[in-house]
Design an enzyme around this catalytic site. Structure first.
Site, PDB file in Angstrom:
ATOM      1  N   SER A  16       9.394  -1.908  -5.310  1.00 10.97           N
ATOM      2  CA  SER A  16       8.850  -2.653  -6.457  1.00 10.97           C
ATOM      3  C   SER A  16       9.990  -2.896  -7.430  1.00 10.97           C
ATOM      4  O   SER A  16      11.010  -2.186  -7.393  1.00 10.97           O
ATOM      5  CB  SER A  16       7.776  -1.787  -7.134  1.00 10.97           C
ATOM      6  OG  SER A  16       7.449  -2.281  -8.400  1.00 10.97           O
ATOM      7  N   TYR A  75       4.559   6.155 -11.047  1.00 12.26           N
ATOM      8  CA  TYR A  75       4.836   5.040 -10.133  1.00 12.26           C
ATOM      9  C   TYR A  75       6.332   4.716 -10.123  1.00 12.26           C
ATOM     10  O   TYR A  75       6.950   4.599  -9.062  1.00 12.26           O
ATOM     11  CB  TYR A  75       4.027   3.822 -10.577  1.00 12.26           C
ATOM     12  CG  TYR A  75       4.098   2.642  -9.631  1.00 12.26           C
ATOM     13  CD1 TYR A  75       3.591   2.730  -8.341  1.00 12.26           C
ATOM     14  CD2 TYR A  75       4.658   1.425 -10.035  1.00 12.26           C
ATOM     15  CE1 TYR A  75       3.636   1.645  -7.470  1.00 12.26           C
ATOM     16  CE2 TYR A  75       4.707   0.330  -9.176  1.00 12.26           C
ATOM     17  CZ  TYR A  75       4.199   0.442  -7.895  1.00 12.26           C
ATOM     18  OH  TYR A  75       4.243  -0.631  -7.029  1.00 12.26           O
TER      19      TYR A  75
HETATM   20  N1  LIG Z   1       0.846  -6.074  -6.052  1.00 13.82           N
HETATM   21  C1  LIG Z   1       1.927  -5.884  -6.773  1.00 13.82           C
HETATM   22  O1  LIG Z   1       2.080  -6.439  -7.864  1.00 13.82           O
HETATM   23  C2  LIG Z   1       3.012  -4.972  -6.250  1.00 13.82           C
HETATM   24  C3  LIG Z   1       4.263  -5.039  -6.859  1.00 13.82           C
HETATM   25  C4  LIG Z   1       5.271  -4.230  -6.393  1.00 13.82           C
HETATM   26  C5  LIG Z   1       5.054  -3.393  -5.330  1.00 13.82           C
HETATM   27  N2  LIG Z   1       3.830  -3.327  -4.745  1.00 13.82           N
HETATM   28  C6  LIG Z   1       3.657  -2.403  -3.610  1.00 13.82           C
HETATM   29  O2  LIG Z   1       3.044  -3.064  -2.534  1.00 13.82           O
HETATM   30  C7  LIG Z   1       2.403  -2.114  -1.696  1.00 13.82           C
HETATM   31  C8  LIG Z   1       1.027  -2.613  -1.304  1.00 13.82           C
HETATM   32  O3  LIG Z   1       0.220  -2.687  -2.449  1.00 13.82           O
HETATM   33  P1  LIG Z   1      -0.716  -3.935  -2.772  1.00 13.82           P
HETATM   34  O4  LIG Z   1      -0.161  -4.598  -3.950  1.00 13.82           O
HETATM   35  O5  LIG Z   1      -0.969  -4.732  -1.554  1.00 13.82           O
HETATM   36  O6  LIG Z   1      -2.029  -3.170  -3.289  1.00 13.82           O
HETATM   37  P2  LIG Z   1      -3.429  -2.868  -2.616  1.00 13.82           P
HETATM   38  O7  LIG Z   1      -4.148  -4.122  -2.335  1.00 13.82           O
HETATM   39  O8  LIG Z   1      -4.065  -1.860  -3.515  1.00 13.82           O
HETATM   40  O9  LIG Z   1      -3.068  -2.197  -1.209  1.00 13.82           O
HETATM   41  C9  LIG Z   1      -2.618  -0.886  -1.102  1.00 13.82           C
HETATM   42  C10 LIG Z   1      -2.895  -0.393   0.296  1.00 13.82           C
HETATM   43  O10 LIG Z   1      -2.375   0.939   0.437  1.00 13.82           O
HETATM   44  C11 LIG Z   1      -3.389   1.728   1.021  1.00 13.82           C
HETATM   45  N3  LIG Z   1      -3.224   3.148   0.759  1.00 13.82           N
HETATM   46  C12 LIG Z   1      -3.208   3.801  -0.434  1.00 13.82           C
HETATM   47  N4  LIG Z   1      -3.063   5.115  -0.218  1.00 13.82           N
HETATM   48  C13 LIG Z   1      -2.983   5.300   1.126  1.00 13.82           C
HETATM   49  C14 LIG Z   1      -2.830   6.415   1.973  1.00 13.82           C
HETATM   50  N5  LIG Z   1      -2.762   7.662   1.483  1.00 13.82           N
HETATM   51  N6  LIG Z   1      -2.751   6.231   3.323  1.00 13.82           N
HETATM   52  C15 LIG Z   1      -2.836   4.984   3.835  1.00 13.82           C
HETATM   53  N7  LIG Z   1      -3.025   3.882   3.087  1.00 13.82           N
HETATM   54  C16 LIG Z   1      -3.094   4.048   1.753  1.00 13.82           C
HETATM   55  C17 LIG Z   1      -4.683   1.189   0.448  1.00 13.82           C
HETATM   56  O11 LIG Z   1      -5.774   1.662   1.209  1.00 13.82           O
HETATM   57  P3  LIG Z   1      -7.248   1.886   0.578  1.00 13.82           P
HETATM   58  O12 LIG Z   1      -7.934   0.551   0.652  1.00 13.82           O
HETATM   59  O13 LIG Z   1      -7.876   2.899   1.490  1.00 13.82           O
HETATM   60  O14 LIG Z   1      -7.074   2.364  -0.822  1.00 13.82           O
HETATM   61  C18 LIG Z   1      -4.409  -0.301   0.599  1.00 13.82           C
HETATM   62  O15 LIG Z   1      -4.603  -0.710   1.932  1.00 13.82           O
HETATM   63  C19 LIG Z   1       2.392  -0.792  -2.472  1.00 13.82           C
HETATM   64  O16 LIG Z   1       3.400   0.056  -1.962  1.00 13.82           O
HETATM   65  C20 LIG Z   1       2.738  -1.225  -3.884  1.00 13.82           C
HETATM   66  O17 LIG Z   1       3.382  -0.212  -4.622  1.00 13.82           O
HETATM   67  C21 LIG Z   1       2.799  -4.096  -5.192  1.00 13.82           C
END
Ligand SMILES: NC(=O)c1ccc[n+]([C@@H]2O[C@H](COP(=O)([O-])OP(=O)(O)OC[C@H]3O[C@@H](n4cnc5c(N)ncnc54)[C@H](OP(=O)(O)O)[C@@H]3O)[C@@H](O)[C@H]2O)c1
Length: 287
Positions: A146, A159
């Site tokens: 991130s 985070y």
């Molecule tokens: N969106 C942004 O603005 C942004 C920016 C920078 C970085 N990121 C990074 O992108 C990545 C994906 O996030 P996203 O934005 O796509 O958010 P998201 O829609 O909330 O997806 C997160 C995913 O991680 C899963 N997860 C959480 N804890 C877990 C565990 N213990 N074991 C297996 N799966 C788990 C969630 O599963 P559940 O459905 O079961 O909770 C969900 O499938 C993350 O690493 C996040 O830090 C996101």
């Protein structure tokens, strides 16, 4: 989205495919011809991805696997699955969530919970796939970090520190694995419209409490986040980047920032003296 046929028939393991970047990359990579191991901690949540795959007749390209990255037992089950001849060419360590609040008010167990997923989870799954990639002397490990892995924000230290740790881990890992033909890369997204800002986010109940000395500061941060919601990026941008890295024969760089203003913010932070940088940030939040 671009496609390079010579890399089809490769298998991509993705963590956290129940929503957001994970779900979309599983779908688009399957559409581009990759075989996907779509892992999620709760398989009851597979219906969203399954519906998209069925619509485009892509179901046979995807194997669903239950995987909670915080559980060694769950990761051992993944190893057993891979042992049955299910190789992995690309690992996308995507699963993660965001924990916010002010440090004084965050329990150490909450920090541990954040690190269990965002840091140790990545290490566990990486250790599980490495023997298979090392033996083939080929592979890619793409860690979703991130902008918070390079820039600290107030009210988000669990985070931010977890993603900074991921940056350091990935830097070492890249240097360790290069001689074995395995490329490690970091994706550094800005803010995108996924569940991480709703169901994927936890905030310390203390910092949101009106009695907290940090309450006004926390509110200002929450307001800033809310105001930014209309500018959240389209997650397909991140998926496009992932697809292009999967399609390349070699991943040349370690870091791939993506999103509106991300490269600029990183450069400005590097260039400005710290005293100026912190004045700008605090003034913006506590105006
Ligand atoms: N969106 C942004 O603005 C942004 C920016 C920078 C970085 N990121 C990074 O992108 C990545 C994906 O996030 P996203 O934005 O796509 O958010 P998201 O829609 O909330 O997806 C997160 C995913 O991680 C899963 N997860 C959480 N804890 C877990 C565990 N213990 N074991 C297996 N799966 C788990 C969630 O599963 P559940 O459905 O079961 O909770 C969900 O499938 C993350 O690493 C996040 O830090 C996101």
């Amino acid at each position: 989205m671009s496609q390079f046929p010579e890399f089809k028939e490769q298998t991509v393991l993705i963590t956290g495919t129940s929503s957001g970047f994970g779900l979309l990359s599983a779908y688009h990579l399957a559409k581009a011809g990759y075989n996907i191991i779509a892992s999620m901690r709760n398989l009851e949540k597979k219906s969203a991805l399954l519906r998209m795959l069925e619509k485009d007749k892509l179901k046979e390209r995807v194997t669903f696997v239950e995987l909670d990255v915080t559980s060694q037992r769950s990761v051992d089950q993944l190893t057993a699955f891979l042992d049955k001849g299910n190789g992995v060419d690309v690992l996308i360590n995507n699963a993660g969530f965001a924990f916010g609040g002010f440090s004084e008010e965050i329990h150490i167990d909450e920090y541990k919970e954040q690190f269990e997923t965002n840091v140790f989870g990545v290490m566990r799954v990486t250790q599980a796939v490495l023997p298979f990639m090392r033996e083939k002397r080929r592979g890619k490990i793409i860690n979703i970090s991130s902008i918070s892995g390079l820039i600290g924000f107030p009210g988000l230290s669990p985070y931010v520190s977890s993603k900074h740790a991921l940056e350091g881990y990935s830097e070492s890992l890249r240097l360790e694995l290069k001689p074995f033909g395995i490329d490690v890369a970091l994706i550094e997204p800005g803010s995108y419209a996924t569940n991480i800002w709703t169901t994927g986010k936890k905030v310390s109940k203390h910092s949101l409490n009106e009695g907290s000395p940090y309450h006004a500061y926390m509110r200002a941060i929450e307001n800033e986040l809310q105001a930014g919601e209309k500018n959240l990026g389209d997650p397909d941008q991140v998926v496009s980047l992932l697809l292009s890295l999967c399609n390349q024969s070699q991943i040349k760089k370690l870091r791939y920032p993506v999103g509106k203003g991300v490269k600029l913010s990183i450069s400005v932070k590097r260039m400005l003296p710290w005293s100026v940088w912190e004045r700008v940030i605090i003034k913006k939040l506590l105006k």
